[in-house]
Design a protein around this motif. Structure first.
Motif, PDB file in Angstrom:
ATOM      1  N   LYS A  36       0.625  -1.238  -0.059  1.00  0.00           N
ATOM      2  CA  LYS A  36       0.066  -0.223   0.027  1.00  0.00           C
ATOM      3  C   LYS A  36       0.792   1.200   0.031  1.00  0.00           C
ATOM      4  O   LYS A  36       1.815   1.178   0.674  1.00  0.00           O
ATOM      5  N   GLY A  37       0.561   2.133  -0.918  1.00  0.00           N
ATOM      6  CA  GLY A  37       1.353   3.406  -0.898  1.00  0.00           C
ATOM      7  C   GLY A  37       1.982   3.343  -2.274  1.00  0.00           C
ATOM      8  O   GLY A  37       2.618   4.302  -2.658  1.00  0.00           O
ATOM      9  N   LYS A  38       2.014   2.352  -2.920  1.00  0.00           N
ATOM     10  CA  LYS A  38       3.061   2.206  -4.035  1.00  0.00           C
ATOM     11  C   LYS A  38       1.885   1.763  -5.218  1.00  0.00           C
ATOM     12  O   LYS A  38       0.932   1.070  -5.050  1.00  0.00           O
ATOM     13  N   THR A  39       2.443   2.187  -6.597  1.00  0.00           N
ATOM     14  CA  THR A  39       1.623   1.486  -7.838  1.00  0.00           C
ATOM     15  C   THR A  39       2.186   0.536  -7.883  1.00  0.00           C
ATOM     16  O   THR A  39       3.285   0.186  -8.328  1.00  0.00           O
ATOM     17  N   VAL A  40       1.261  -0.572  -8.147  1.00  0.00           N
ATOM     18  CA  VAL A  40       1.960  -1.943  -8.438  1.00  0.00           C
ATOM     19  C   VAL A  40       1.163  -2.538  -9.797  1.00  0.00           C
ATOM     20  O   VAL A  40       0.232  -2.373 -10.145  1.00  0.00           O
ATOM     21  N   PHE A  41       2.391  -2.770 -10.630  1.00  0.00           N
ATOM     22  CA  PHE A  41       2.102  -3.214 -11.997  1.00  0.00           C
ATOM     23  C   PHE A  41       2.379  -5.018 -11.525  1.00  0.00           C
ATOM     24  O   PHE A  41       3.323  -5.225 -11.168  1.00  0.00           O
ATOM     25  N   VAL A  42       1.136  -5.717 -12.182  1.00  0.00           N
ATOM     26  CA  VAL A  42       1.260  -7.250 -11.962  1.00  0.00           C
ATOM     27  C   VAL A  42       1.346  -7.909 -13.173  1.00  0.00           C
ATOM     28  O   VAL A  42       0.470  -7.429 -14.159  1.00  0.00           O
TER      29      VAL A  42
ATOM     30  N   ASN B  38      12.413   5.005  -8.863  1.00  0.00           N
ATOM     31  CA  ASN B  38      11.284   5.421  -8.629  1.00  0.00           C
ATOM     32  C   ASN B  38      10.636   4.681  -7.399  1.00  0.00           C
ATOM     33  O   ASN B  38      10.266   3.630  -7.541  1.00  0.00           O
ATOM     34  N   PRO B  39      10.771   5.264  -6.172  1.00  0.00           N
ATOM     35  CA  PRO B  39      10.243   4.556  -4.995  1.00  0.00           C
ATOM     36  C   PRO B  39       8.699   4.132  -4.896  1.00  0.00           C
ATOM     37  O   PRO B  39       8.335   3.618  -4.199  1.00  0.00           O
ATOM     38  N   ASP B  40       7.914   4.948  -5.625  1.00  0.00           N
ATOM     39  CA  ASP B  40       6.564   5.079  -5.727  1.00  0.00           C
ATOM     40  C   ASP B  40       5.982   3.689  -6.548  1.00  0.00           C
ATOM     41  O   ASP B  40       4.724   3.521  -6.645  1.00  0.00           O
ATOM     42  N   VAL B  41       6.655   2.899  -7.258  1.00  0.00           N
ATOM     43  CA  VAL B  41       6.276   1.689  -7.939  1.00  0.00           C
ATOM     44  C   VAL B  41       6.886   0.430  -7.940  1.00  0.00           C
ATOM     45  O   VAL B  41       8.062   0.454  -7.548  1.00  0.00           O
ATOM     46  N   VAL B  42       6.308  -0.412  -8.083  1.00  0.00           N
ATOM     47  CA  VAL B  42       6.818  -1.854  -7.795  1.00  0.00           C
ATOM     48  C   VAL B  42       6.399  -2.644  -8.624  1.00  0.00           C
ATOM     49  O   VAL B  42       5.192  -2.597  -9.133  1.00  0.00           O
TER      50      VAL B  42
ATOM     51  N   GLY C  46      -3.578   0.722  -8.148  1.00  0.00           N
ATOM     52  CA  GLY C  46      -3.142   2.121  -7.341  1.00  0.00           C
ATOM     53  C   GLY C  46      -2.463   1.945  -6.042  1.00  0.00           C
ATOM     54  O   GLY C  46      -2.474   1.003  -5.487  1.00  0.00           O
ATOM     55  N   LYS C  47      -2.371   3.172  -5.482  1.00  0.00           N
ATOM     56  CA  LYS C  47      -1.554   3.175  -4.210  1.00  0.00           C
ATOM     57  C   LYS C  47      -2.484   2.967  -3.036  1.00  0.00           C
ATOM     58  O   LYS C  47      -2.127   2.467  -1.880  1.00  0.00           O
ATOM     59  N   ASP C  48      -3.781   3.086  -3.475  1.00  0.00           N
ATOM     60  CA  ASP C  48      -4.913   2.672  -2.458  1.00  0.00           C
ATOM     61  C   ASP C  48      -5.498   1.546  -2.371  1.00  0.00           C
ATOM     62  O   ASP C  48      -6.348   1.134  -1.895  1.00  0.00           O
ATOM     63  N   GLY C  49      -4.925   0.394  -3.201  1.00  0.00           N
ATOM     64  CA  GLY C  49      -5.264  -1.154  -3.586  1.00  0.00           C
ATOM     65  C   GLY C  49      -6.282  -1.064  -4.370  1.00  0.00           C
ATOM     66  O   GLY C  49      -7.042  -2.151  -4.174  1.00  0.00           O
ATOM     67  N   ARG C  50      -6.671  -0.095  -5.217  1.00  0.00           N
ATOM     68  CA  ARG C  50      -7.541  -0.183  -6.237  1.00  0.00           C
ATOM     69  C   ARG C  50      -7.048  -0.399  -7.716  1.00  0.00           C
ATOM     70  O   ARG C  50      -6.173  -0.068  -7.810  1.00  0.00           O
TER      71      ARG C  50
ATOM     72  N   GLN D   1       5.177   2.926 -24.642  1.00  0.00           N
ATOM     73  CA  GLN D   1       3.325   2.998 -24.471  1.00  0.00           C
ATOM     74  C   GLN D   1       3.104   2.557 -22.907  1.00  0.00           C
ATOM     75  O   GLN D   1       2.479   2.958 -22.146  1.00  0.00           O
ATOM     76  N   LEU D   2       3.890   1.266 -22.540  1.00  0.00           N
ATOM     77  CA  LEU D   2       3.729   0.983 -21.287  1.00  0.00           C
ATOM     78  C   LEU D   2       4.190   1.900 -20.084  1.00  0.00           C
ATOM     79  O   LEU D   2       3.545   2.098 -19.126  1.00  0.00           O
ATOM     80  N   LEU D   3       5.470   2.613 -20.489  1.00  0.00           N
ATOM     81  CA  LEU D   3       6.153   3.620 -19.508  1.00  0.00           C
ATOM     82  C   LEU D   3       5.278   4.774 -19.295  1.00  0.00           C
ATOM     83  O   LEU D   3       5.053   5.063 -18.251  1.00  0.00           O
ATOM     84  N   ALA D   4       4.680   4.888 -20.482  1.00  0.00           N
ATOM     85  CA  ALA D   4       3.669   6.240 -20.474  1.00  0.00           C
ATOM     86  C   ALA D   4       2.402   5.788 -19.500  1.00  0.00           C
ATOM     87  O   ALA D   4       2.039   6.775 -18.922  1.00  0.00           O
ATOM     88  N   VAL D   5       1.972   4.851 -19.646  1.00  0.00           N
ATOM     89  CA  VAL D   5       0.781   4.541 -18.926  1.00  0.00           C
ATOM     90  C   VAL D   5       0.934   4.373 -17.436  1.00  0.00           C
ATOM     91  O   VAL D   5       0.289   4.952 -16.321  1.00  0.00           O
ATOM     92  N   ILE D   6       2.208   3.797 -16.841  1.00  0.00           N
ATOM     93  CA  ILE D   6       2.446   3.861 -15.476  1.00  0.00           C
ATOM     94  C   ILE D   6       3.095   5.241 -15.083  1.00  0.00           C
ATOM     95  O   ILE D   6       2.576   5.479 -13.934  1.00  0.00           O
ATOM     96  N   LYS D   7       3.582   5.922 -15.773  1.00  0.00           N
ATOM     97  CA  LYS D   7       3.895   7.346 -15.567  1.00  0.00           C
ATOM     98  C   LYS D   7       2.622   8.153 -15.284  1.00  0.00           C
ATOM     99  O   LYS D   7       2.554   9.103 -14.297  1.00  0.00           O
ATOM    100  N   GLU D   8       1.635   8.262 -16.229  1.00  0.00           N
ATOM    101  CA  GLU D   8       0.304   8.657 -15.954  1.00  0.00           C
ATOM    102  C   GLU D   8      -0.407   8.660 -14.656  1.00  0.00           C
ATOM    103  O   GLU D   8      -0.830   9.236 -13.902  1.00  0.00           O
ATOM    104  N   ALA D   9      -0.299   7.156 -14.467  1.00  0.00           N
ATOM    105  CA  ALA D   9      -0.940   6.642 -13.251  1.00  0.00           C
ATOM    106  C   ALA D   9      -0.373   7.053 -11.950  1.00  0.00           C
ATOM    107  O   ALA D   9      -0.947   7.656 -10.965  1.00  0.00           O
TER     108      ALA D   9
END
Length: 508
Positions: free
Chosen positions: A380-386, A414-418, A478-482, A495-503
């Protein structure tokens, strides 16, 4: 007395009806490699050809002895769709041998399948091609129901000729000539429809009345789906590439639009026709475009249909297009307020659960390579790509090497994404060895967490929750688990990098 009762029942048609609640499928198979079993999938309920692979099925396996197999399918109350093939032993993905075809109650079919061989998909990033299914060099069909399969093959041959004609016509068209192209292509659609209905007429005496009506609906509806798609795409291409001609293209599409006249067929026939349900869903999208996109396509479907036809077409629309709708949750809530059919209601609820942005993500609890349990709540608190994958999946390896690994590297600091990879390998050692090879995932990156489904493979609740049917499969949480996005994430690197950066930007 019992004997007379049985005779009376037979005379009234009761016994044949009961006996026909099953079908038998036997056959022989010759293949380039030995087959020890073959699988049969049965769809008791369907929507459209595009959604059928994602719908529930009854699955049967038959051992092969001396090249021979036999299936007995019980509880068939109406024509159902079937297909043959094999399930991938690791991922449970179904590898098709033939396209979906109809099976009727009482059928007793024998199939001679000759020259069965693997169909492989080439992936540049890996050395070995990926097995995508099976091809059959020749099929000989006999027994009750054979005429219907012969009809299917004859219709497909005509469809192949049509596609070749459209391809040749399309290659000569430049964007400024699109309006003329729309006009010139309609006679080809008319010719195909006439020809396929003539083929159907040749088989009429060999088909049941119900099957003849169903095939008539399928042939006609499929033709109109192709027409609407063709006109729809042409208008969109002009709007994007030559906006000054857009009014003319839109006017041409309105002039060339005409509805399919199938309402005289029984409602049960139309409800069982996958192509007719597809037509209703496509018509909603097309009419929305013709009328300036002022009314949501599903509103057209709702307003112009009723009962099971409305429910099926609405559901098909959301399954096919829902993930591209910005206000998906609001539209799904509205659709659920009037949809009555239980099968459709369940599918709409599942679509909302696994696809709608803002819905809570499944709080998984899985072991990493050191045996430590990792949960979504821990992140929680991180953007998660699965990313879901398995050993031996060529598409998984290709996506990782060409895109995912490079995006991981770009966001390493970037500490905000995992990045969380989840393998459905059942054998832990197989999974560990694959992780170490850096072929499907990264072993040494600080922003990558490698997990697996603890020996449960694709039977794990997490995989079932998201209805993962193909690999690789991705989620963005998202960081809120949604859920932020649950589809169309298998993208090229930039394109994938752009999607994650936008999030990351929108969640600050």
């Amino acid at each position: 007395m019992k004997h007379y009762i049985l005779l009376l029942c037979a005379a009234l048609g009761i016994l044949p009806l009961k006996a026909q609640q099953r079908a038998v499928l036997t056959g022989t198979i010759t293949a380039d490699t030995a087959w020890d079993y073959i699988s049969l999938r049965v769809w008791d309920e369907t929507l459209t050809p595009r959604t059928i692979a994602d719908l529930p099925t009854r699955n049967f396996n038959a051992d092969i002895h001396n090249g021979q197999f036999r299936f007995e399918v019980p509880d068939i109350k109406k024509p159902v769709y079937i297909t043959l093939g094999k399930f991938n032993k690791v991922s449970r993905e179904f590898l098709y041998m033939m396209e979906q075809t109809l099976l009727e109650p009482g059928d007793s079919l024998n199939l001679q399948l000759t020259g069965v061989t693997g169909r492989y998909r080439k992936i540049p990033e890996i050395a070995e091609p990926w097995l995508a299914g099976y091809g059959v060099a020749a099929i000989k069909i006999t027994g009750r129901g054979a005429a219907r399969m012969e009809l299917t093959r004859a219709l497909q041959a005509e469809e192949n000729r049509f596609q070749d004609s459209m391809s040749k016509l399309g290659r000569r068209v430049e964007l400024p000539q699109t309006v003329a192209y729309m006009d010139s292509s309609m006679p080809i659609f008319d010719y195909k429809l006439r020809t396929q209905l003539q083929i159907l007429a040749l088989f009429r005496s060999r088909l049941s009345k119900a099957m003849y009506q169903l095939q008539y609906a399928d042939i006609t509806a499929a033709n109109y789906v192709s027409r609407y798609e063709h006109l729809h795409l042409s208008v969109l291409q002009v709007r994007r590439g030559l906006p000054e001609q857009y009014p003319a293209a839109l006017a041409a599409a309105k002039r060339l639009y005409k509805p399919a006249n199938l309402r005289d067929l029984p409602a049960v026939t139309l409800a069982n026709s996958t192509h007719y349900i597809d037509l209703l869903a496509m018509e909603g999208r097309f009419l929305s475009l013709l009328n300036g996109d002022n009314i949501a396509p599903y509103k057209y479907i709702q307003q112009h249909n009723k009962g099971i036809l409305r429910d099926k077409a609405i559901t098909a629309y959301f399954l096919e297009s829902g993930r591209n709708i910005s206000d998906l949750k609001a539209q799904l809530d509205d659709a659920l307020s009037f949809t009555k059919d239980p099968f459709c209601v369940n599918l709409l609820k599942e679509t909302a659960r696994i696809s709608t942005a803002g819905m809570p993500a499944f709080n998984f609890s899985l072991p990493d390579t050191a045996g430590k349990i990792v949960t979504l709540a821990d992140l929680k608190g991180k953007t998660v790509f699965v990313d879901f994958w398995y050993t031996g999946c060529g598409a998984c390896s290709g996506f990782y090497k060409s895109s995912l690994s490079k995006v991981e590297a770009a966001l390493l600091n970037n500490p905000d994404v995992v990045f969380v990879t989840i393998s459905v390998d059942k054998n832990r050692n197989t999974w560990i060895n694959s992780v170490r090879k850096d072929e499907y995932t990264s072993a040494g990156k600080a922003n990558v967490i490698n997990l697996y489904t603890a020996g449960q493979g694709p039977d794990h609740d997490l995989v079932k929750w998201y209805k993962v049917k193909g690999y690789p499969h991705q989620l963005l949480i998202g960081k809120d688990g949604r859920i932020i996005r649950a589809s169309k994430l298998q993208l090229p690197e930039q394109q994938l990098l752009a999607v994650i950066k936008e999030a990351l930007t929108t969640q600050r």
